[in-house]
Design a protein around this motif. Structure first.
Motif, PDB file in Angstrom:
ATOM      1  N   PHE A 251      33.518  35.700 -32.222  1.00  0.00           N
ATOM      2  CA  PHE A 251      33.989  34.462 -31.601  1.00  0.00           C
ATOM      3  C   PHE A 251      33.798  33.267 -32.533  1.00  0.00           C
ATOM      4  O   PHE A 251      34.607  32.345 -32.544  1.00  0.00           O
ATOM      5  CB  PHE A 251      33.322  34.256 -30.240  1.00  0.00           C
TER       6      PHE A 251
ATOM      7  N   ARG B  12      34.207  33.356 -35.714  1.00  0.00           N
ATOM      8  CA  ARG B  12      35.346  33.377 -36.631  1.00  0.00           C
ATOM      9  C   ARG B  12      36.596  32.845 -35.946  1.00  0.00           C
ATOM     10  O   ARG B  12      37.403  32.148 -36.553  1.00  0.00           O
ATOM     11  CB  ARG B  12      35.604  34.800 -37.129  1.00  0.00           C
ATOM     12  N   LEU B  13      36.778  33.230 -34.669  1.00  0.00           N
ATOM     13  CA  LEU B  13      37.977  32.759 -33.966  1.00  0.00           C
ATOM     14  C   LEU B  13      37.974  31.241 -33.840  1.00  0.00           C
ATOM     15  O   LEU B  13      39.022  30.609 -33.795  1.00  0.00           O
ATOM     16  CB  LEU B  13      38.077  33.380 -32.573  1.00  0.00           C
ATOM     17  N   PHE B  14      36.780  30.664 -33.793  1.00  0.00           N
ATOM     18  CA  PHE B  14      36.707  29.200 -33.722  1.00  0.00           C
ATOM     19  C   PHE B  14      36.768  28.589 -35.116  1.00  0.00           C
ATOM     20  O   PHE B  14      36.632  27.377 -35.268  1.00  0.00           O
ATOM     21  CB  PHE B  14      35.436  28.753 -33.002  1.00  0.00           C
ATOM     22  N   GLY B  15      36.935  29.454 -36.109  1.00  0.00           N
ATOM     23  CA  GLY B  15      37.106  28.972 -37.471  1.00  0.00           C
ATOM     24  C   GLY B  15      35.853  28.378 -38.074  1.00  0.00           C
ATOM     25  O   GLY B  15      35.929  27.507 -38.942  1.00  0.00           O
TER      26      GLY B  15
END
Lengths: 304, 371
Positions: free
Chosen positions: A101, A103-106
């Motif tokens: 998660f 990574r998904l939020f960068g």
């Protein structure tokens, strides 16, 4: 204080039925707002609209004064959402879920590692980093879900029945965490069917059939409550409850030990209704207010 | 977007590696199925259980039966002098063919009259019945000619002398024809179902919702979810072609690169369809049912079992929309005929067009659903 989250005239219909029907909501930064209501009141539908997962049929949600565009990345970066049901990857470990998660939020690797460590420390999950999510207890799982929702340091945190399936100890921990975040300026909206939880919020909105019945700080709602609450001691508690419940003058009846707790309309003569009962006036509690509101929407006096 | 797509792909791979069952479906099952199906779909007919009813009981009738059944085609399972036994064996399913040589067979042959021979076949397997009948007729013709020669009456009039020569598959091994079809079907089943189920599982488990509240662009989700299975699909293609060559002697005459390119286009359609199904389905069960209903006609219309030219004309047009059909043609072309880019251009264009279209459509449907 500035408005963090604002909803105006939210409507969402399923077929002919309006699950949420013209809901207005405003939550400030640093405020813990409780959306309280029975099952099916429209809490989850509201939360999903606030999270940008469900487009409203009418109305709008604004974040920091900006309209929330469904699916827009910027809005999502500002919101943390913890759904009611299981929502993490059960076959991934705590660490892997957080990394995914993050990574998904960068989040850059360094920030990810720092925040993960910090969140695992405050949720006290650090010892279980390599444990798979589906091997966690209900409370640990919720704390992990909370950690995942907090990774990107959202301004608004939306929690849908967070203490569902959580043991009392973990529940207290969860609340301590929430108070800490709110203190740091986060706006938290929490949906719950439990009155004791609602009573711990700064402000609550009482939701039923998609509409807000009343709104305000729990203590103030109790103060503005216009109906008397009594403790009724009778020989046959259950029979008395069955007799009282359908009466128009009676707004709420619930067992309290061997006695009954009754909210009656102001002016109702309870002595006449249940002859021979011992009637003792008591202070209204938040739950009494809520139960009475379901029967009489005018139970709470308008703000002076 | 690249970072997020990779994060999704990485998570997908991790979950797959952890789930032994999916791993089996992805790698072991295709190989196993290729082997089993490869042996199973074999049109060569041999060892037909046969009853010989020799009511004549002469040297000539015995000769006839022995010569006819000397090859691999017929396997004598019963002998009886009573015709009824032959019928009974067919009815009971113990035999597929009954050869009846009635009394007077030898006498008629000797006298130069037509010698009656009856062949009873079980028509429930039409292919076997036709092969058996043709074999008996051809044998009877040969035997007639031979008898003419023995009597010195050699027919010398000009007759067509047919000398068949088979290109590409000289031994007419039907497996060489079928294995490419099996390969295309397997690839379809594996990639389609794994993609559809993977996304449907996320929906069901509620994880999709948690993913959707992140700023992840839908395109990154689509790419991340399909990329690992595209890689697995390409690996499967390589495995299946290698296994086909090793086990069934399927040649590899054409360009490997062309094969890989066509495989990639094909996977675009199968993965796209998987995504589309998962987008529309509510849970894994629905996704699986939908996949099943889509896969079956795709396989049947591909010409993998029954050749497309044998279908009614309107259905033949419908097969043009079936990516499996085009990929089977490409596989057969490249493997058996060393067909090149120019030969397969129509199939490649069709496959590419469909692939891009299906993939874009499903990605759009998904992102709309997600938004």
């Amino acid at each position: 204080m500035s408005l963090a989250l604002e909803a105006e005239g939210l409507v969402r219909r399923y077929g002919d039925r309006a699950a949420v029907d013209g809901l207005d909501l405003a939550v400030e930064a640093g405020e813990l707002y409780g959306l309280v209501g029975p099952d099916g009141a429209g809490k989850t539908t509201t939360m999903r609209m606030l999270a940008g997962l469900l487009p409203p049929d009418a109305g709008a949600v604004r974040l920091d004064g900006e309209a929330l565009t469904i699916g827009a990345g910027a809005a999502r970066a500002a919101i943390g959402y913890m759904p009611q049901q299981y929502s993490l990857y059960g076959d991934l470990t705590i660490d892997e879920n957080l990394a995914f998660f993050g990574r998904l939020f960068g989040l850059p690797r360094k920030a990810r590692a720092e925040r993960t460590d910090r969140l695992l420390q405050i949720t006290r999950l650090g010892r279980f980093r390599d444990r798979r999510a589906d091997a966690l207890s209900g409370g640990m799982y919720k704390k992990l879900a909370l950690a995942c929702a907090l990774l990107h340091q959202p301004k608004v945190l939306l929690l849908d029945e967070p203490s569902n399936g959580v043991d009392p100890v973990s529940r207290r921990e969860l609340w301590d965490l929430l108070y800490a975040f709110v203190e740091d300026g986060m706006a938290v909206v929490l949906a719950t069917p439990y009155m004791d939880e609602a009573a711990r919020c700064h402000r609550v909105g009482l939701l039923n059939e998609g509409k807000l019945l009343a709104e305000g700080p729990p203590a103030e709602l109790v103060r503005r409550f216009r109906h008397p609450t009594v403790r009724l001691t009778v020989d046959d508690r259950d029979a008395a409850e069955i007799c009282l419940a359908p009466l128009d003058e009676v707004l709420a009846v619930s067992p309290e030990g061997a006695a009954l707790r009754v909210v009656a309309r102001a002016g109702a003569d309870l002595d006449a209704l249940v002859p021979g009962a011992e009637v003792e006036p008591v202070d209204a509690e938040f739950e009494d207010v809520f139960l009475a509101l379901l029967r009489d929407p005018d139970s709470v006096e308008a703000r002076p | 977007m690249r970072v997020e797509a990779l994060a999704v792909a990485r998570k997908e791979v991790r979950q797959t590696l952890r789930d032994k069952r999916t791993l089996v479906v992805l790698v072991i099952a295709p190989l196993l199925q290729l082997t089993v199906l490869g042996f199973a779909v074999n049109l060569e007919v041999e060892g037909l259980p046969t009853v010989i009813v020799d009511a004549d009981r002469t040297a000539a009738s015995r000769d006839f039966a022995a010569d006819l059944t000397a090859g691999e085609l017929f396997e004598v399972v019963e002998r009886s002098p009573v015709a009824a036994d032959g019928v009974a064996a067919l009815v009971a399913g113990e035999a597929e063919v009954a050869l009846v040589l009635p009394r007077g067979f030898a006498r008629a042959e000797l006298a130069g009259r037509p010698a009656p021979v009856q062949v009873l076949t079980d028509g429930s397997n039409a292919n076997h019945a036709i092969v058996a009948r043709n074999a008996v007729e051809a044998f009877a013709l040969q035997r007639g000619l031979q008898r003419l020669r023995e009597r010195g009456a050699v027919p010398t009039m000009g007759r067509p002398d047919v000398r068949p020569r088979v290109l590409y598959n000289p031994t007419l091994d039907s497996r060489v024809y079928f294995v490419p079809g099996v390969a295309a079907t397997l690839l379809l089943v594996v990639t389609f179902i794994v993609t559809a189920m993977g996304l449907a599982r996320e929906k069901e488990a509620g994880t999709l919702e948690q993913v959707l509240v992140t700023p992840l662009p839908p395109s990154a989700l689509v790419v991340g979810k399909t990329l690992p299975y595209a890689v697995v699909g390409m690996l499967d293609l390589g495995l299946v072609v290698t296994a086909g060559a090793a086990i069934f002697d399927v040649p590899l005459r054409g360009s490997l690169f062309l094969l890989a390119f066509a495989g990639a286009l094909y996977l675009l359609t199968t993965l796209g369809l998987g995504l589309l199904v998962a987008t529309l389905a509510k849970n894994q069960q629905q996704a699986f049912m939908a996949a099943f209903f889509i896969i079956l006609p795709m396989v049947l219309l591909s010409g993998f079992m029954s050749p497309v030219p044998n279908m009614p004309e309107w259905l033949q047009y419908a097969t043009l929309l079936d990516p499996v059909r085009h990929f089977v043609e490409i596989l057969r072309g490249v493997l058996l005929k060393a067909a090149g880019w120019a030969d397969l251009a129509p199939q490649l264009v069709a496959l590419g067009g469909m692939g891009v279209l299906v993939f874009l459509l499903s990605a759009r449907a998904l992102s709309r659903k997600l938004a």
